[in-house]
Design an enzyme around this catalytic site. Structure first.
Site, PDB file in Angstrom:
ATOM      1  N   GLY A 441      16.035   7.354   2.296  1.00 36.67           N
ATOM      2  CA  GLY A 441      15.984   6.384   3.386  1.00 36.67           C
ATOM      3  C   GLY A 441      15.508   5.041   2.855  1.00 36.67           C
ATOM      4  CB  ALA A 442      13.166   3.085   2.437  1.00 35.36           C
ATOM      5  CD  GLU A 477       9.531   3.483   1.995  1.00 40.66           C
ATOM      6  OE1 GLU A 477       8.855   3.457   0.949  1.00 40.66           O
ATOM      7  OE2 GLU A 477      10.077   4.524   2.403  1.00 40.66           O
ATOM      8  CG  HIS A 480       4.687   4.851   0.298  1.00 39.73           C
ATOM      9  ND1 HIS A 480       3.927   5.931  -0.072  1.00 39.73           N
ATOM     10  CD2 HIS A 480       5.833   5.351   0.818  1.00 39.73           C
ATOM     11  CE1 HIS A 480       4.588   7.046   0.225  1.00 39.73           C
ATOM     12  NE2 HIS A 480       5.738   6.724   0.773  1.00 39.73           N
TER      13      HIS A 480
HETATM   14 ZN   LIG Z   1       7.370   7.883   1.352  1.00 41.76          ZN
END
Ligand SMILES: [Zn+2]
Length: 1037
Positions: A441-442, A477, A480
């Site tokens: 997804g990313a 994200e 993260h």
């Molecule tokens: Zn992740």
């Protein structure tokens, strides 16, 4: 990384898919509590391995080969570990359930009740030791085999301390015999120069690595994969640079340089490697991608995806998360392209060949290799500022107008996180880039987050439901950048420290920053699915031993992500007030900023903060991270006395799988006296097998708002009391609590604890239910059963199930409109979308008619008249069932530029029941082109959930297995999705035998994957459920 979870759409989905699992034959017999034994035993079920395989099989080679006195590693830890293995380490792990967190080599003990070996386990372990000892003696004395590439040969007189090494590509012995790198050398900085040639799909590179010697050694070992190293020089400290020979051992993707003199502790040195390679044609490493612009021209670009094990495909490096270093990157490009990397561009220099070389600032932080990224493309950006950071969103030029929402959301979230973590995002820029070919997804590369187009781009008219997808991925994200990038797990066994946290923060931040997205419903549904997955015997502990590349890939699953997030929510909910948890994680981030951690480091940090209110946080949370599964809490009442009992909720429950696992459960509950407001919530800490409390109430509902990771059985009387309360007044419980009752009762029926009749009793209250979560959960559960019955061709039951669902939800279905209202809540859209999908999938006349009319209008308007985002899926799916409209949809698919809509068209196309079209779409997905190969898992998933498709898919997978694992790594979430989709609908012995036969024939090409074990367990559970419940369904439905 964000895994593109296909399971967020409540309907046309299977959860029973994740229902069932038998263990491998060997596991069944005697070794079920012993992971190490199991693997060895599994290996022995297959024909003899060829010597190559043995040479890089870490377990067997370690047992036979790892000697004592290896100077080239951290002696203490290594020796401890190797001796443990030599002695049959399961036993040692058990007694040392929690190892010292100071070891840089820590791996978690295997799950379950390690500290209390049962009598049976003792016998098994003694037996195991005897077997290992005899095997070792036989292997040692008889063949005298050195397990090298040259085959099984006698070595020069071996002594016990001598190590057996594999053979390098040049025929010399490779000086390192393990999968993990030695820790005697640590990289400090990388200087990378890359020259990609997008016309020929190749690149050349130079990597200059400065490193320091941590222990005396004659050896440098690092990773490299598919790189042709053309020149290598080594410069020790102040000495002269000289050419050196690089040895390569391809099966482990390692290269090594040997020295005759020892490199001394504290010394600095520099290794320079020149190399060439092809741009990758898969989705990892430095790979090529292309797209067609609005003028019909093909545009090529190159991008990277390194997590988990692919940085080594772009440059030689120490490719493990704990080898952090700084990076200075230079990339050349044609003048018409731009380049991006983690850091802002420092300068551009024209080269003699007409190209331009861009140089980026040296990273100001130490980074793990999997977070490095670079892109060469002709993208266009839009930008904004959040304090000192420039935030930009890049896309292909034609989609620039779809980037506004992502930029706005990213800025809001960055501001939120800066404030929430009390640590400002450390870089001066943050780029979010939509890449036309992207499998996950990313990916959270520091300062350069890459996305699938569907995860980042939304049109101006997009519905909130579509925006919810983008906001979720962006929130994940961005989280993260702290959890993962700033503080990184030491090794992949603790991947949940990255992914569980990012998943938790994604929901938590959106609830605060964008409450209009109603993210709570999604988080609740995700927790239900995590419970379903974790109820299988083939599930695994959150933190577990990981040794092989496939095992690293397999960690990207619902346990690391959703279960990880669920247990963090449970911890937060068990604390007084909402600031405690935040203070705890700030403490953790500050304490370990820039470093690597394991799970114990987290609990220790939190303990420092929570000590007053929650002195045993470490003890409590370890019970959730070190053993697989979760508890079933049973409530029984006698007069005013309430007894709570816990046991392992295990769907495959028999003598071979019984466990004595106990959890430290912060049980919450509400009663008829006070059941809605947060203040009503009471707590009971259940640590032992059972506990008692006094309550004189009409009923109790445990697991308030389902914030705990457990399932509750109230017993016949308890269920009856709750059902009666709900029948009188739906609003006596929160909607989360109602959904939780529905989820739990279906799970209990699957387990055989409550009758299906009881399930139907609870569902009677649904005629008064109007809230999204309870309705979508009930529809999902019923749909699972409906599909199983359908594919078993139980026609009369299918008809009865259909009319039951229609009858049960008729009034709600009737109330749904086909128009998008002004200011409509996401929750309302979710509800409508789920109800209409179900209505149309049951061929409800009015629904089909409306959907067809919407499609007709849409086609006639030439796409200018928009179908509301939440209705597109149902409209396209209905359209795809007619010959003519399927063709129309396919041609629209080819031209669509808006990716979220395009993906729904694809799901529609793949839902066809026409066998020729099914075969065509599967092949087209594998081939790539019109349907991108990155969409193949979605195509397979969708095809499998139609009546006609699942058998075709099963054939397709068997015939094309090698092509599939060439595109998607063995063990990856894409392969996991494919296996699960293809097998979850099976419920007969014949299919079980086929699936078992096919996967065991794959050997190293996938037979050892956990998802295979899950698939087999699921089929057996489906089979068992059918055998047991078909007569009941005949009676009650
Ligand atoms: Zn992740």
């Amino acid at each position: 990384m964000y895994i593109h979870c296909i399971c967020t759409f409540p309907i046309f989905e299977s959860t029973l898919s994740r229902a069932n699992l038998p263990r491998n034959m060997i596991e069944n017999s005697m070794f079920e509590e012993e992971p190490d034994v199991v693997d060895l035993a599994k290996d022995s079920t297959f024909p003899a391995l060829d010597p190559d395989e043995v040479a890089f099989e870490p377990r067997s080679s370690r047992l036979l080969v790892r000697g004592l006195g290896q100077h080239d590693m951290d002696e203490d830890e290594e020796d401890c570990e190797s001796s443990a293995r030599l002695l049959g380490m399961s036993f040692m792990n058990r007694s040392a359930a929690h190892r010292s967190s100071s070891s840089p080599y820590t791996r978690q003990a295997p799950p379950r009740s390690c500290s209390r070996p049962s009598g049976r386990t003792m016998i098994v372990c003694v037996l195991f030791l005897v077997i290992v000892a005899s095997l070792t003696m036989v292997m040692y004395f008889l063949p005298g085999c050195n397990f090298t590439k040259r085959g099984c040969q006698r070595t020069n007189k071996t002594t016990p301390s001598e190590q057996v090494y594999p053979v390098s590509t040049n025929g010399e012995l490779f000086p390192w015999a393990q999968l993990r790198l030695p820790r005697s050398i640590h990289p400090l900085s990388y200087d990378l120069t890359l020259d990609p040639d997008l016309d020929n799909m190749t690149f050349t590179g130079r990597t200059v690595i400065s490193m320091s010697v941590l222990h005396n050694t004659k050896l440098i070992v690092l990773h490299s994969s598919h790189l042709n190293i053309t020149k290598a020089t080594f410069k020790p400290g102040d000495g002269e640079a000289r050419d050196v020979t690089v040895l390569e051992y391809k099966p482990r993707q390692q290269i090594a340089v040997k020295f005759s003199e020892e490199l001394k502790t504290g010394q600095y040195c520099v290794l320079t490697l020149d190399y060439s390679a092809n741009l990758s044609h898969t989705y990892d490493g430095f790979y090529n991608s292309s797209y067609t612009d609005t003028d019909g021209n093909k545009r090529v670009l190159a991008a990277t995806q390194f997590e988990p094990l692919a940085a080594r495909k772009a440059f030689p490096c120490f490719d493990e998360p704990s080898f952090k270093a700084t990076f200075l990157i230079r990339i050349s490009r044609k003048p018409t392209y731009l380049t991006l990397s983690n850091m802002p561009q420092a300068k551009s220099t024209p080269l003699l060949n007409g190209l331009i070389q861009d140089e980026f600032e040296k990273t100001i932080v130490n980074m793990s290799t999997y977070l490095v990224a670079f892109i060469v493309a002709n993208f266009t950006p839009i930008s904004s500022h959040v304090s000192e950071t420039q935030v930009s969103v890049y896309s292909v030029p034609d989609k620039k107008e779809q980037t506004d929402y992502a930029l706005d959301t990213a800025c809001k979230l960055l501001e939120f996180y800066n404030d929430f973590f009390e640590i400002t995002y450390p870089l001066k820029k943050l780029d979010l880039v939509a890449i036309p070919d992207f499998l996950a997804g990313a990916m959270e590369n520091w300062g350069l987050i890459t996305f699938r187009e569907t995860s980042l781009l939304v049109g101006k008219q997009s519905s909130n439901l579509e925006k919810q997808v983008v906001a979720s991925v962006v929130a994940h994200e961005l989280a993260h950048q702290w959890f993962g990038n700033l503080v990184t797990m030491r090794w992949w066994n603790d991947l949940w420290l990255n992914e569980g946290f990012a998943t938790y923060m994604q929901y938590m931040s959106l609830q605060t920053v964008l409450p209009q997205l109603d993210i709570g419903n999604l988080f609740l549904a995700v927790r239900f699915r995590a419970l379903d997955d974790d109820a299988l015997n083939s599930s695994h502990a959150v933190s577990m031993d990981v040794n092989k590349p496939e095992q690293v890939e397999e960690m990207f699953d619902s346990v690391s992500y959703e279960k990880g997030a669920s247990i963090l929510l449970m911890l937060n909910a068990s604390l007084p007030g909402d600031q405690q948890f935040r203070k705890g994680i700030i403490q953790y981030l500050k304490q370990f900023s820039g470093l690597n951690t394991d799970t114990n480091d987290l609990w220790n940090s939190l303990t420092q903060v929570f000590s007053a209110q929650h002195p045993n946080v470490s003890e409590m949370m370890s019970s959730w991270t070190s053993q697989k599964g979760f508890p079933l809490v049973t409530v029984s009442r006698k007069g005013g006395q309430v007894t709570l009992t816990q046991e392992h909720f295990l769907l495959t429950s028999d003598n071979a799988t019984q466990t004595s696992s106990l959890w430290n459960i912060p049980v919450t509950y509400v009663t008829d006296n006070c059941s809605l407001a947060p203040e009503c919530r009471q707590m009971f800490n259940l640590k032992t097998k059972s506990g008692k409390t006094q309550k004189s109430v009409k009923w109790l509902k445990l697991n308030y708002r389902n914030t705990g990771f457990y399932i509750v059985d109230y017993g016949d009387e308890g269920w009856a009391a709750l059902i009666s309360a709900l029948s009188n007044n739906v609003s006596v419980l929160t909607q989360e609590d109602r959904a939780s009752l529905i989820h739990n009762i279906f799970a209990l029926s699957r387990l055989g604890r409550v009758s299906f009749h009881q399930v139907l009793n609870l569902l009677k209250y649904m005629s008064n239910e109007t809230q999204t979560s309870p309705v979508t959960e009930a529809l999902l559960q019923l749909n699972v059963l409906y599909q199983l019955l359908d594919q078993r061709q139980e026609h009369s039951l299918v008809a009865r199930m259909k009319s039951y669902i229609k009858h049960q939800f008729a009034s709600l279905m009737d109330k749904q409109t086909w128009k998008e209202e002004e200011e409509e809540s996401v929750s309302k859209q979710e509800l409508r979308s789920a109800l209409l999908k179900m209505a149309c999938s049951l061929n409800e006349e009015k629904c089909i008619k409306q959907a067809r009319a919407q499609f007709k209008q849409y086609v006639e308007s030439n796409g200018t008249l928009r179908i509301p985002g939440d209705l597109q899926q149902v409209v396209f799916t209905v359209a795809a069932q007619s010959n003519e409209d399927w063709e129309t949809l396919l041609s629209m698919y080819g031209q669509a530029t808006y990716d979220a809509e395009k993906r729904k068209m694809l799901r529609g196309l793949a839902s066809t029941q026409d066998p020729r079209r099914i075969v065509w779409i599967l092949k087209a997905g594998l081939r790539g082109g019109l349907i991108q190969t990155q969409e193949l898992p979605l195509v397979i998933y969708t095809v499998c959930h139609g009546f006609a498709g699942y058998l075709f898919v099963w054939d397709f997978i068997q015939e094309n297995w090698d092509s599939l694992i060439e595109k998607f790594p063995v063990g990856s979430f894409a392969i996991q999705t494919i296996i699960k989709s293809a097998t979850s609908q099976f419920s007969t012995q014949a299919h079980l035998n086929q699936v078992e036969g096919f996967f065991s024939s794959l050997k190293e090409r996938g037979s050892q994957m956990r998802s295979v074990q899950e698939a087999l367990e699921t089929i057996r559970l489906n089979q068992r459920w059918m055998d047991k419940n078909l007569p009941t369904l005949q009676k009650w439905l």
